[in-house]
Design a protein around this motif. Structure first.
Motif, short mmCIF file in Angstrom:
data_model
loop_
_atom_site.label_atom_id
_atom_site.label_comp_id
_atom_site.label_asym_id
_atom_site.label_seq_id
_atom_site.Cartn_x
_atom_site.Cartn_y
_atom_site.Cartn_z
N ASP A 172 0.88 -1.19 0.07
CA ASP A 172 0.00 0.16 -0.05
C ASP A 172 0.92 1.17 0.08
OD1 ASP A 172 -2.18 1.72 0.09
OD2 ASP A 172 -2.73 1.17 2.13
N TRP A 173 1.34 1.75 -1.24
CA TRP A 173 2.59 2.75 -1.15
C TRP A 173 1.94 3.99 -0.79
CZ3 TRP A 173 7.22 1.21 -2.55
CH2 TRP A 173 7.24 0.08 -3.34
N LEU A 174 0.65 4.36 -0.86
CA LEU A 174 0.04 5.53 -0.37
C LEU A 174 -0.81 5.61 0.97
CD1 LEU A 174 -1.00 6.91 -3.93
CD2 LEU A 174 1.00 7.39 -2.70
N GLY A 175 -0.94 4.37 1.17
CA GLY A 175 -1.74 4.45 2.76
C GLY A 175 -1.11 3.96 3.85
N ASP A 176 0.32 3.34 3.49
CA ASP A 176 1.22 3.15 4.68
C ASP A 176 2.00 4.26 5.14
OD1 ASP A 176 2.82 2.11 6.32
OD2 ASP A 176 3.82 0.47 5.31
N ILE A 181 5.05 8.73 2.29
CA ILE A 181 6.08 10.17 2.20
C ILE A 181 7.08 9.77 1.27
CG2 ILE A 181 7.61 9.49 4.06
CD1 ILE A 181 6.34 13.04 2.90
N TRP A 182 7.66 8.57 1.17
CA TRP A 182 8.74 8.47 0.09
C TRP A 182 8.16 8.32 -1.22
CZ3 TRP A 182 13.49 9.05 1.87
CH2 TRP A 182 13.63 9.28 3.15
N SER A 183 7.13 7.53 -1.39
CA SER A 183 6.38 7.60 -2.71
C SER A 183 5.91 8.74 -3.31
CB SER A 183 5.04 6.67 -2.49
OG SER A 183 5.38 5.33 -1.78
N LEU A 266 1.65 12.15 5.73
CA LEU A 266 1.74 13.24 4.53
C LEU A 266 1.64 14.49 5.09
CD1 LEU A 266 0.21 11.27 1.57
CD2 LEU A 266 2.72 11.42 2.10
N GLU A 267 1.54 14.81 6.37
CA GLU A 267 1.64 15.99 6.96
C GLU A 267 2.66 17.07 6.18
OE1 GLU A 267 1.58 13.29 8.52
OE2 GLU A 267 -0.27 13.28 9.77
N LEU A 268 2.06 18.00 5.78
CA LEU A 268 3.07 19.23 5.10
C LEU A 268 2.41 20.43 5.73
CD1 LEU A 268 3.91 18.19 1.74
CD2 LEU A 268 5.20 17.99 3.42
N ILE A 269 3.36 21.43 5.85
CA ILE A 269 2.97 22.76 6.46
C ILE A 269 1.84 23.37 5.61
CG2 ILE A 269 3.65 25.17 7.25
CD1 ILE A 269 6.13 24.07 7.57
N SER A 270 2.00 23.36 4.15
CA SER A 270 0.94 23.94 3.23
C SER A 270 -0.53 23.18 3.29
CB SER A 270 1.40 23.76 1.76
OG SER A 270 1.71 22.36 1.37
N ALA A 271 -0.56 22.00 3.77
CA ALA A 271 -1.67 21.12 3.77
C ALA A 271 -2.10 21.61 5.11
CB ALA A 271 -1.39 19.67 3.95
N LEU A 272 -1.37 21.81 6.23
CA LEU A 272 -2.15 22.37 7.29
C LEU A 272 -2.81 23.49 7.26
CD1 LEU A 272 0.78 21.07 10.07
CD2 LEU A 272 -1.47 19.93 9.24
#
Length: 315
Positions: A172-176, A181-183, A266-272
């Motif tokens: 699960d490349w995008l769910g794990d 984050i690496w994907s 996948l927390e990033l400042i822009s997403a927050l």
């Protein structure tokens, strides 16, 4: 009888002997030309002022307030720097987002930046099919980050994805949260590599060929010529790449938002910023504080770049 002394003949070096400078004729522009110039300058300036500078100023002001966006401006409460202290001390997603942004920045510097520079060096040597390769590597740059997110979702899909089909796995490349984050960074690098390649290719084309010829005559090989002669001469390009990479790492948003709205690893400042401003529990003041932090970091690197470039021109 009064004797009048003759005037001395001015020497060629005398200021009086220099011909009078002719003033450049003053160009009189018609009223129509003035109106056209005013419109061409005024409309873009008004758009930049209305869509960039005014919202930026209001964002900085709102970062010192508490406001949920409901009830009008009368419900705004001034709280000073509490939003900033809460973000640093009492908001765990922000700390994770800072770590992910730093990881994103390091990844972009180590992999796509180096790969883009290597591709630019190879294409600058005039290999066969250079224009075809340039087009192939530059295509991802033309695509939007949201579209790239959808493309890589098809590649990373755990059920019918291309990657799992080729590897014969069921990851699960995008769910794990340990892997996603690496994907996503690999997907971002796919686009960033072509952009860096274009910048370095332009920098290589601007270098005088006689510089390389002189290095070859002195017995320097291709690798030594590049690192000892060519690379130092591309200082403005290197600075520009540094600033662009930092800004790209800060404003990375589209990919993570398309995948899972910047959650579950996948927390990033822009997403927050987006989740706090337009989320279910809208906290415009807190989101504005996060956006102001991003603005300050970006301005620091932009100021460093402009200072070094302008100082180099003066020298």
């Amino acid at each position: 009888m009064t004797l009048i002394a003759p005037r001395p003949t001015p020497s060629p070096q005398s200021p009086a002997a220099a011909p009078e400078r002719q003033r450049a004729p003053r160009i009189r522009r018609s009223r129509r030309e003035k109106i056209t110039a005013a419109v061409m300058l005024g409309v873009p300036a008004a758009l930049v002022l209305g869509f960039i500078w005014i919202p930026t100023v209001f964002t900085v002001i709102l970062s010192f307030t508490r406001w949920d966006g409901i009830g009008g401006l009368k419900t705004i409460t001034w709280i000073g720097t509490r939003n900033y202290t809460d973000a640093v001390d009492a908001y765990p997603p922000f700390q994770q987002a800072v770590q992910n942004n730093l990881l994103w920045l390091a990844f972009l510097f180590v992999f796509p930046t180096v790969l883009g520079m290597l591709l630019a060096v190879l294409l600058d040597r005039g290999i066969r099919g250079t224009r075809i390769y340039q087009s192939i590597f530059y295509v991802p740059v033309v695509l939007s980050m949201a579209l790239i997110g959808f493309i890589w979702q098809l590649i990373y899909s755990s059920d019918t994805g291309v990657l799992n089909t080729l590897l014969g796995t069921n990851v699960d490349w995008l769910g794990d949260p340990d892997v996603n984050i690496w994907s996503v960074m690999v997907a971002a690098a796919w686009r960033h590599t072509g952009y860096i390649m274009l910048l370095y290719l332009a920098g290589l084309k601007s270098i005088d060929p006689s510089v390389r010829e002189a290095a070859v005559m002195d017995g320097a090989g291709p690798v030594r010529t590049f690192f000892r002669v060519v690379f130092p001469l591309m200082k403005p390009t290197n600075l520009l790449v540094m600033v662009i990479t930092v800004i790209e790492a800060l404003r990375a948003f589209d990919l993570v938002w398309v995948i899972n709205r910047g959650r579950n690893g996948l927390e990033l400042i822009s997403a927050l910023v987006t989740s706090n401003v337009v989320g279910e529990a809208s906290r415009i003041g807190f989101g504005s504080a996060l956006a102001t932090m991003m603005l300050i970091i970006s301005l620091v690197f932009i100021a460093i770049y402009l200072t070094i470039v302008l100082r180099g021109r003066d020298d």
